[in-house]
Design a protein around this motif. Structure first.
Motif, PDB file in Angstrom:
ATOM      1  N   UNK A  57       0.845  -1.189   0.000  1.00  6.34           N
ATOM      2  CA  UNK A  57       0.000   0.000   0.000  1.00  6.34           C
ATOM      3  C   UNK A  57       0.887   1.247   0.000  1.00  6.34           C
ATOM      4  N   UNK A  58       0.528   2.236  -0.813  1.00  8.29           N
ATOM      5  CA  UNK A  58       1.277   3.490  -0.832  1.00  8.29           C
ATOM      6  C   UNK A  58       0.842   4.343   0.357  1.00  8.29           C
ATOM      7  N   UNK A  59       1.802   4.602   1.225  1.00  9.49           N
ATOM      8  CA  UNK A  59       1.607   5.487   2.372  1.00  9.49           C
ATOM      9  C   UNK A  59       2.501   6.707   2.169  1.00  9.49           C
ATOM     10  N   UNK A  60       2.433   7.649   3.074  1.00  5.73           N
ATOM     11  CA  UNK A  60       3.302   8.812   2.982  1.00  5.73           C
ATOM     12  C   UNK A  60       4.756   8.351   3.066  1.00  5.73           C
ATOM     13  N   UNK A  61       5.585   8.934   2.220  1.00  4.01           N
ATOM     14  CA  UNK A  61       7.015   8.647   2.099  1.00  4.01           C
ATOM     15  C   UNK A  61       7.309   7.310   1.439  1.00  4.01           C
ATOM     16  N   UNK A  62       6.298   6.687   0.831  1.00  4.44           N
ATOM     17  CA  UNK A  62       6.515   5.467   0.045  1.00  4.44           C
ATOM     18  C   UNK A  62       7.059   5.841  -1.326  1.00  4.44           C
ATOM     19  N   UNK A  63       7.819   4.931  -1.913  1.00  6.09           N
ATOM     20  CA  UNK A  63       8.322   5.094  -3.279  1.00  6.09           C
ATOM     21  C   UNK A  63       7.708   3.999  -4.136  1.00  6.09           C
ATOM     22  N   UNK A  64       7.056   4.409  -5.228  1.00  7.11           N
ATOM     23  CA  UNK A  64       6.344   3.463  -6.092  1.00  7.11           C
ATOM     24  C   UNK A  64       6.685   3.711  -7.556  1.00  7.11           C
ATOM     25  N   UNK A 117       9.611   0.994  -1.776  1.00  4.88           N
ATOM     26  CA  UNK A 117       9.860   1.285  -0.360  1.00  4.88           C
ATOM     27  C   UNK A 117       8.578   1.774   0.283  1.00  4.88           C
ATOM     28  N   UNK A 118       8.303   1.260   1.477  1.00  3.64           N
ATOM     29  CA  UNK A 118       7.187   1.736   2.278  1.00  3.64           C
ATOM     30  C   UNK A 118       7.687   1.828   3.719  1.00  3.64           C
TER      31      UNK A 118
END
Length: 142
Positions: free
Chosen positions: A57-64, A132-133
């Motif tokens: 799941x994309x959260x704040x500060x995740x890299x997708x 990254x998450x």
């Protein structure tokens, strides 16, 4: 909570992220921005504690890795979803207050969403993968 639709997949958000974003939206410097779409996403999302957020799941500060289809243009980007203070103008960081940033929050790898963009048109965003998450890295309150 509003049900998911083909153009709006179900959202799962960290309670901490939502609290911080809601605080951000109340700041005077951001009150004049059109944040209706972001507020709508926050309202329809399911909230969980940071430790319960799945790693895809994309959260704040995740890299997708994301594919953006905008009309006849299709581009892949690696983007990190950040708070406005961390958006340095580089093409690899996108603010949660930008249309693309608002669209990505809470999506999972494999999800796609149709999202309004500046100029009155929509773009389709596909989340290809998450590199990254923070929660998956054990950074629950970054």
């Amino acid at each position: 909570m509003n049900p998911a639709t083909p153009s709006r997949p179900a959202l799962l958000l960290s309670r901490v992220d939502v609290e911080r974003i809601e605080d951000l939206l109340e700041r005077p410097e951001y009150r004049s921005l059109d944040t209706a779409a972001l507020r709508g996403e926050l309202e329809r999302a399911e909230l969980v504690e940071p430790g319960a957020v799945p790693g895809d799941v994309i959260t704040m500060n995740s890299t997708a890795r994301v594919k953006v289809i905008d009309g006849n243009n299709e581009h892949e980007h690696e983007l990190t979803l950040v708070y406005p203070r961390d958006a340095d103008g580089g093409s690899d960081k996108v603010s949660i207050l930008a249309p693309v940033g608002s669209a990505l929050l809470g999506l999972r790898a494999g999800d796609a969403i149709d999202w309004p963009m500046p100029g009155g048109h929509n773009a389709r965003l596909h989340v290809l993968s998450i590199r990254y998450q923070p929660e998956a890295a054990g950074e629950l309150h970054r």
